[in-house]
Each structure stands twice: as C-alpha cells, then as structure tokens.
Write an enzyme that holds these catalytic residues in place. Structure first.
Site, PDB file in Angstrom:
ATOM      1  N   GLY A  46     -10.268  49.224 -31.156  1.00 38.15           N
ATOM      2  CA  GLY A  46     -10.571  48.039 -32.186  1.00 38.15           C
ATOM      3  C   GLY A  46     -11.784  47.872 -32.327  1.00 38.15           C
ATOM      4  N   GLN A  51     -19.503  43.463 -34.722  1.00 35.40           N
ATOM      5  CA  GLN A  51     -20.128  44.509 -34.118  1.00 35.40           C
ATOM      6  C   GLN A  51     -20.820  45.499 -34.830  1.00 35.40           C
ATOM      7  OE1 GLN A  51     -16.019  45.452 -31.853  1.00 35.40           O
ATOM      8  NE2 GLN A  51     -17.515  45.938 -30.310  1.00 35.40           N
ATOM      9  N   CYS A  89     -15.242  47.549 -24.312  1.00 31.81           N
ATOM     10  CA  CYS A  89     -15.873  46.934 -25.504  1.00 31.81           C
ATOM     11  C   CYS A  89     -16.916  48.216 -26.078  1.00 31.81           C
ATOM     12  CB  CYS A  89     -16.389  45.551 -25.494  1.00 31.81           C
ATOM     13  SG  CYS A  89     -16.908  45.177 -27.058  1.00 31.81           S
ATOM     14  N   LEU A  90     -16.973  48.543 -27.235  1.00 32.18           N
ATOM     15  CA  LEU A  90     -17.932  49.499 -27.855  1.00 32.18           C
ATOM     16  C   LEU A  90     -19.183  48.912 -27.692  1.00 32.18           C
ATOM     17  CD1 LEU A  90     -15.806  51.097 -30.868  1.00 32.18           C
ATOM     18  CD2 LEU A  90     -16.212  52.018 -28.513  1.00 32.18           C
ATOM     19  N   HIS A 131      -8.670  40.467 -27.678  1.00 30.59           N
ATOM     20  CA  HIS A 131     -10.043  40.797 -27.644  1.00 30.59           C
ATOM     21  C   HIS A 131     -11.019  41.019 -28.983  1.00 30.59           C
ATOM     22  CE1 HIS A 131     -13.296  43.760 -25.727  1.00 30.59           C
ATOM     23  NE2 HIS A 131     -13.462  43.714 -26.927  1.00 30.59           N
ATOM     24  N   GLU A 132     -10.205  41.445 -30.026  1.00 27.87           N
ATOM     25  CA  GLU A 132     -10.949  41.499 -31.199  1.00 27.87           C
ATOM     26  C   GLU A 132     -11.298  40.033 -31.821  1.00 27.87           C
ATOM     27  OE1 GLU A 132     -12.751  44.049 -31.782  1.00 27.87           O
ATOM     28  OE2 GLU A 132     -11.493  45.494 -30.455  1.00 27.87           O
ATOM     29  N   HIS A 135     -14.272  38.299 -30.893  1.00 30.80           N
ATOM     30  CA  HIS A 135     -15.478  38.564 -31.443  1.00 30.80           C
ATOM     31  C   HIS A 135     -15.669  37.866 -32.668  1.00 30.80           C
ATOM     32  CE1 HIS A 135     -16.861  42.243 -29.249  1.00 30.80           C
ATOM     33  NE2 HIS A 135     -15.769  42.850 -29.264  1.00 30.80           N
TER      34      HIS A 135
HETATM   35 NI    NI Z   1     -14.929  44.549 -28.187  1.00 31.49          NI
END
Ligand code: NI
Length: 158
Positions: A46, A51, A89-90, A131-132, A135
C-alpha cells in the site's frame, strides 16, 4: 509513469492532514499511476499520497489478492473485531511493530472514475486499509504500536 521518491519518517509531510479531492485531472491520474509503480518497485502492499509528498486524500493498495484498490477520499464506515499483527511501512524501512487493527472494515471511497465504491476488507486487507487511511491524517503505525518498533533483520551483535 515514474517512480517517485518515498518520503521517510521525520519528513514533516508525513504528519500533515491531506486535502479531499474534488475532481479527476490528468495530473492526479499520473500521480495514481506513479504511486502504483512506486509501491510495486518497493514491494509494498500500500502507498498513500503523502508518502510521495502530495497532500491529497488518495491511497493505492495491492495485498496480492488479485485486486488493486485506488481509494480517493476514503472513509471507514464500519468496523468490527480485532486483530493483532505485524506492520511495516515504506516510510520506515527495515522496521516493524505490532499493531491492533479491526478484523474487518467497510470503506467507502471514489475510484479513478470518481464513482462511489465500497470495499470490504478482512484480515490483511482491513489492516492495509486502516494503515493507509491513517497516512491521510498524518498518523504513522509507529504511533499505534503495542511495544514500539523493532528491526526486521536485527544486526548481529559481534
Ligand atoms: Ni505506511
């Protein structure tokens, strides 16, 4: 399409509230295409627009269940149950933490054609949606961990 630079924890842009999207534009379509390319290249499941430094309410999700989800202005309208599990998380590479999320969520959003859609997710999909969406409100999973962050591949002590 292009791979965009993934912003890392510590970058202020990850802590801002994102703005709702009112119409599809070529620029937004390019952003979405780039988000998919960036997510796949980084082996993520995701990615949210902040991000890649864009403060708009759009996320892309692909947990490998054969379907990819573009969620514009997403809102969780129902949730039930609880699951405890590992999250990464990226924007926090090499780290994981344990987070409790709902076991099932129902999310309303707009798709790339700005049509209303409803996505029902259980397990990993429910976790990815939560999670997304976090953000988009400047929340990172590290804010929600039960016992902090740990390294995915701990360096050897010697
Ligand atoms: Ni993330």
């Amino acid at each position: 399409m292009a791979i965009r630079n993934i912003r890392l924890d510590g970058d202020d842009v990850l802590r801002k509230e994102c703005k709702a999207i009112d119409k599809m534009t070529p620029r937004l379509m390019t952003l979405i295409d780039d988000m998919y390319e960036t997510m796949y290249e980084a082996n993520g499941v995701g990615l949210a627009a902040p991000q890649v430094g864009i403060l708009k309410r759009v996320v892309v999700i692909d947990i490998g269940d054969g379907e990819a989800y573009t969620l514009i202005n997403p809102v969780i309208v129902e949730q039930e149950g609880e699951q405890e599990g590992e999250e990464g998380c990226l924007s926090l590479p090499g780290l994981q933490g344990t987070v409790i999320r709902p076991e099932r969520v129902v999310c309303k959003a707009l798709n790339e054609d700005m049509e209303e859609i409803t996505v029902e997710g259980e397990g990993l999909l429910a976790r990815a949606i939560c999670h997304e969406l976090d953000h988009l409100d400047g929340v990172l999973y590290k804010d929600r961990t039960l016992d902090g962050l740990y390294s995915v591949n701990p360096p050897s002590e010697d």
